[in-house]
Design a protein around this motif. Structure first.
Motif, PDB file in Angstrom:
ATOM      1  N   GLU A 136      23.389 -13.524  17.577  1.00 43.78           N
ATOM      2  CA  GLU A 136      22.776 -14.687  16.960  1.00 43.78           C
ATOM      3  C   GLU A 136      21.806 -14.665  17.306  1.00 43.78           C
ATOM      4  OE1 GLU A 136      25.990 -16.952  18.933  1.00 43.78           O
ATOM      5  OE2 GLU A 136      27.254 -17.312  17.709  1.00 43.78           O
ATOM      6  N   LYS A 137      21.527 -14.331  18.914  1.00 39.31           N
ATOM      7  CA  LYS A 137      19.934 -14.231  19.736  1.00 39.31           C
ATOM      8  C   LYS A 137      18.858 -13.693  18.311  1.00 39.31           C
ATOM      9  CE  LYS A 137      17.508 -12.539  23.284  1.00 39.31           C
ATOM     10  NZ  LYS A 137      17.589 -12.081  24.729  1.00 39.31           N
ATOM     11  N   ALA A 138      19.396 -12.564  17.540  1.00 39.13           N
ATOM     12  CA  ALA A 138      18.284 -12.018  16.526  1.00 39.13           C
ATOM     13  C   ALA A 138      18.375 -13.330  15.238  1.00 39.13           C
ATOM     14  CB  ALA A 138      19.525  -9.996  16.505  1.00 39.13           C
ATOM     15  N   ALA A 139      19.382 -13.450  15.157  1.00 43.61           N
ATOM     16  CA  ALA A 139      19.107 -14.661  14.092  1.00 43.61           C
ATOM     17  C   ALA A 139      18.336 -15.442  13.914  1.00 43.61           C
ATOM     18  CB  ALA A 139      20.516 -14.549  13.209  1.00 43.61           C
ATOM     19  N   GLU A 140      17.983 -16.148  15.253  1.00 43.99           N
ATOM     20  CA  GLU A 140      17.427 -16.719  15.149  1.00 43.99           C
ATOM     21  C   GLU A 140      16.111 -16.463  15.452  1.00 43.99           C
ATOM     22  OE1 GLU A 140      18.319 -17.710  19.916  1.00 43.99           O
ATOM     23  OE2 GLU A 140      20.353 -18.032  19.728  1.00 43.99           O
ATOM     24  N   SER A 141      15.741 -15.212  15.669  1.00 41.96           N
ATOM     25  CA  SER A 141      14.274 -15.081  15.113  1.00 41.96           C
ATOM     26  C   SER A 141      14.056 -14.426  13.685  1.00 41.96           C
ATOM     27  CB  SER A 141      13.576 -13.640  16.183  1.00 41.96           C
ATOM     28  OG  SER A 141      14.510 -12.842  15.718  1.00 41.96           O
ATOM     29  N   VAL A 142      14.771 -14.515  12.826  1.00 43.88           N
ATOM     30  CA  VAL A 142      15.130 -14.295  11.944  1.00 43.88           C
ATOM     31  C   VAL A 142      14.933 -15.971  10.339  1.00 43.88           C
ATOM     32  CG1 VAL A 142      15.561 -13.217   9.708  1.00 43.88           C
ATOM     33  CG2 VAL A 142      15.459 -12.598  12.526  1.00 43.88           C
ATOM     34  N   ASP A 143      13.509 -15.745   9.625  1.00 43.57           N
ATOM     35  CA  ASP A 143      13.908 -16.626   8.860  1.00 43.57           C
ATOM     36  C   ASP A 143      13.849 -16.316   7.134  1.00 43.57           C
ATOM     37  OD1 ASP A 143      13.162 -19.088   8.061  1.00 43.57           O
ATOM     38  OD2 ASP A 143      10.747 -18.845   7.611  1.00 43.57           O
ATOM     39  N   ALA A 144      14.965 -16.261   7.206  1.00 38.67           N
ATOM     40  CA  ALA A 144      15.905 -16.551   6.219  1.00 38.67           C
ATOM     41  C   ALA A 144      16.139 -17.585   5.356  1.00 38.67           C
ATOM     42  CB  ALA A 144      17.407 -14.621   6.175  1.00 38.67           C
ATOM     43  N   LYS A 145      16.829 -17.327   3.833  1.00 43.57           N
ATOM     44  CA  LYS A 145      17.030 -17.745   3.093  1.00 43.57           C
ATOM     45  C   LYS A 145      18.486 -18.112   3.788  1.00 43.57           C
ATOM     46  CE  LYS A 145      14.763 -17.789  -1.436  1.00 43.57           C
ATOM     47  NZ  LYS A 145      14.712 -17.276  -2.521  1.00 43.57           N
ATOM     48  N   ASP A 146      19.559 -17.115   3.354  1.00 47.76           N
ATOM     49  CA  ASP A 146      20.696 -17.335   3.944  1.00 47.76           C
ATOM     50  C   ASP A 146      21.012 -15.613   5.039  1.00 47.76           C
ATOM     51  OD1 ASP A 146      23.254 -17.750   4.239  1.00 47.76           O
ATOM     52  OD2 ASP A 146      23.854 -17.341   2.082  1.00 47.76           O
ATOM     53  N   ILE A 147      22.145 -16.020   6.091  1.00 46.28           N
ATOM     54  CA  ILE A 147      21.612 -15.102   7.068  1.00 46.28           C
ATOM     55  C   ILE A 147      23.151 -15.058   7.479  1.00 46.28           C
ATOM     56  CG2 ILE A 147      21.205 -16.120   9.135  1.00 46.28           C
ATOM     57  CD1 ILE A 147      20.264 -13.568   9.614  1.00 46.28           C
ATOM     58  N   LEU A 148      24.012 -14.142   7.413  1.00 50.43           N
ATOM     59  CA  LEU A 148      25.476 -13.664   7.594  1.00 50.43           C
ATOM     60  C   LEU A 148      25.552 -12.506   8.902  1.00 50.43           C
ATOM     61  CD1 LEU A 148      28.827 -13.732   6.598  1.00 50.43           C
ATOM     62  CD2 LEU A 148      28.203 -11.987   5.464  1.00 50.43           C
ATOM     63  N   LEU A 149      26.445 -13.253   9.733  1.00 55.09           N
ATOM     64  CA  LEU A 149      26.867 -12.686  10.761  1.00 55.09           C
ATOM     65  C   LEU A 149      28.341 -11.701  10.985  1.00 55.09           C
ATOM     66  CD1 LEU A 149      24.705 -13.926  12.821  1.00 55.09           C
ATOM     67  CD2 LEU A 149      23.581 -12.850  11.831  1.00 55.09           C
ATOM     68  N   LEU A 150      28.099 -10.329  11.158  1.00 56.03           N
ATOM     69  CA  LEU A 150      29.270  -9.585  11.081  1.00 56.03           C
ATOM     70  C   LEU A 150      29.471  -8.809  12.173  1.00 56.03           C
ATOM     71  CD1 LEU A 150      28.832  -8.724   8.107  1.00 56.03           C
ATOM     72  CD2 LEU A 150      30.698 -10.509   8.711  1.00 56.03           C
ATOM     73  N   THR A 151      30.637  -9.304  13.552  1.00 60.10           N
ATOM     74  CA  THR A 151      31.049  -7.572  14.383  1.00 60.10           C
ATOM     75  C   THR A 151      31.386  -6.596  14.013  1.00 60.10           C
ATOM     76  OG1 THR A 151      32.634  -9.144  15.347  1.00 60.10           O
ATOM     77  CG2 THR A 151      30.276  -9.776  15.698  1.00 60.10           C
ATOM     78  N   ALA A 152      31.479  -5.570  14.269  1.00 60.94           N
ATOM     79  CA  ALA A 152      31.920  -4.436  13.968  1.00 60.94           C
ATOM     80  C   ALA A 152      31.289  -3.157  14.779  1.00 60.94           C
ATOM     81  CB  ALA A 152      31.719  -3.701  12.352  1.00 60.94           C
ATOM     82  N   ASN A 153      32.488  -2.704  14.939  1.00 58.90           N
ATOM     83  CA  ASN A 153      32.490  -1.045  15.945  1.00 58.90           C
ATOM     84  C   ASN A 153      32.387   0.074  14.425  1.00 58.90           C
ATOM     85  OD1 ASN A 153      32.515   1.486  16.642  1.00 58.90           O
ATOM     86  ND2 ASN A 153      33.454   0.838  18.326  1.00 58.90           N
TER      87      ASN A 153
END
Length: 256
Positions: A43-60
């Motif tokens: 979420e912190k990373a996404a705040e710095s990215v100006d993208a049209k659309d951004i999906l955040l996914l957690t995974a090992n």
């Protein structure tokens, strides 16, 4: 823009190179899916990215089912994956081979080799169906050279280059390209960890020593790595596949 309405999936998306790649692809019009171990850094990373659309996914990435799931979720959300930046990696602990532990070796290989393998396995299935796509694997100059104390990391990155070459051959007929970047030291938090592992609290001495080994006498920036990833993923590299690209300030010119 080079990636207008293209979907770019990036693992290690909350790390230095991952964030730089996300920004670079977003600038070229891409829609993003970022994968990392924990939600908060994403979420912190996404705040710095100006993208049209951004999906955040957690995974090992070292767990096959979780890799399969992040690929499926990206497909469900966007309908396709045009570019895969197979980037997640760790450096592990510095120890001579005679002192190396099985646990450290397993941890490093779990992320750096199995994570890359699982990512290729499931993303390439989709790209073969699409008959299109580009993959960039993050290797390292450690995949080309030796480094005392870093046997697990070095062996893992050699394996990434082997996977890169083989994957490229297996999917060429489907119009899918697979390449790798092989950076020397990059000015990110991973490099801070390597400096500390190498010389304990003498991190400034470690930094100077590492930089002195590079003809350009500095670390790469994450943005420089991201720019190469963008190029290799674009149609400007349409006949480029199965190769690894040193981005090391001339360091590779000092070896065979």
């Amino acid at each position: 823009m080079l990636f207008e309405d293209k979907v770019v999936l990036i693992t290690g998306g909350a790390g230095g190179i991952g964030i730089a790649a996300a920004k670079a692809f977003a600038k070229e019009g891409a829609k993003l899916a970022l994968v990392d171990l924990k939600q908060e850094p994403l979420e912190k990373a996404a705040e710095s990215v100006d993208a049209k659309d951004i999906l955040l996914l957690t995974a090992n990435v070292s767990i096959e089912d979780e890799v399969k799931e992040y690929v499926q979720k990206t497909k469900e959300y966007y309908g396709k994956i045009d570019v895969f930046i197979n980037n997640a990696g760790i450096n592990g602990e510095f120890k001579d081979i005679t002192e190396q532990t099985e646990e450290n070796f397993q941890n490093v290989f779990g992320v750096n080799v199995m994570g890359v393998f699982f990512g290729l396995k499931y993303v390439l299935q989709l790209m073969k169906e699409q008959k299109s796509g580009a993959v960039v694997n993050t290797a390292s100059n450690g995949g080309l050279l030796g480094a005392p104390g870093m046997s697990a990391y070095v062996a893992s990155k050699h394996a990434v280059i082997g996977l890169n070459k083989t994957a490229a051959l297996e999917v060429a007929e489907y119009g899918v390209r697979v390449n790798a970047v092989a950076p020397s030291g990059v000015n990110t938090e991973m490099m801070r960890s390597i400096e500390k592992n190498a010389m304990g609290e003498k991190v400034e001495e470690a930094r100077k020593a590492f930089e002195a080994s590079v003809p350009m006498n500095r670390y790469a920036t994450a943005e420089e790595i991201a720019d190469l990833m963008v190029f290799l993923s674009s149609e400007k590299a349409s006949f480029t596949s199965g190769s690894y690209y040193r981005i090391d300030g001339g360091q590779g010119a000092t070896s065979v």
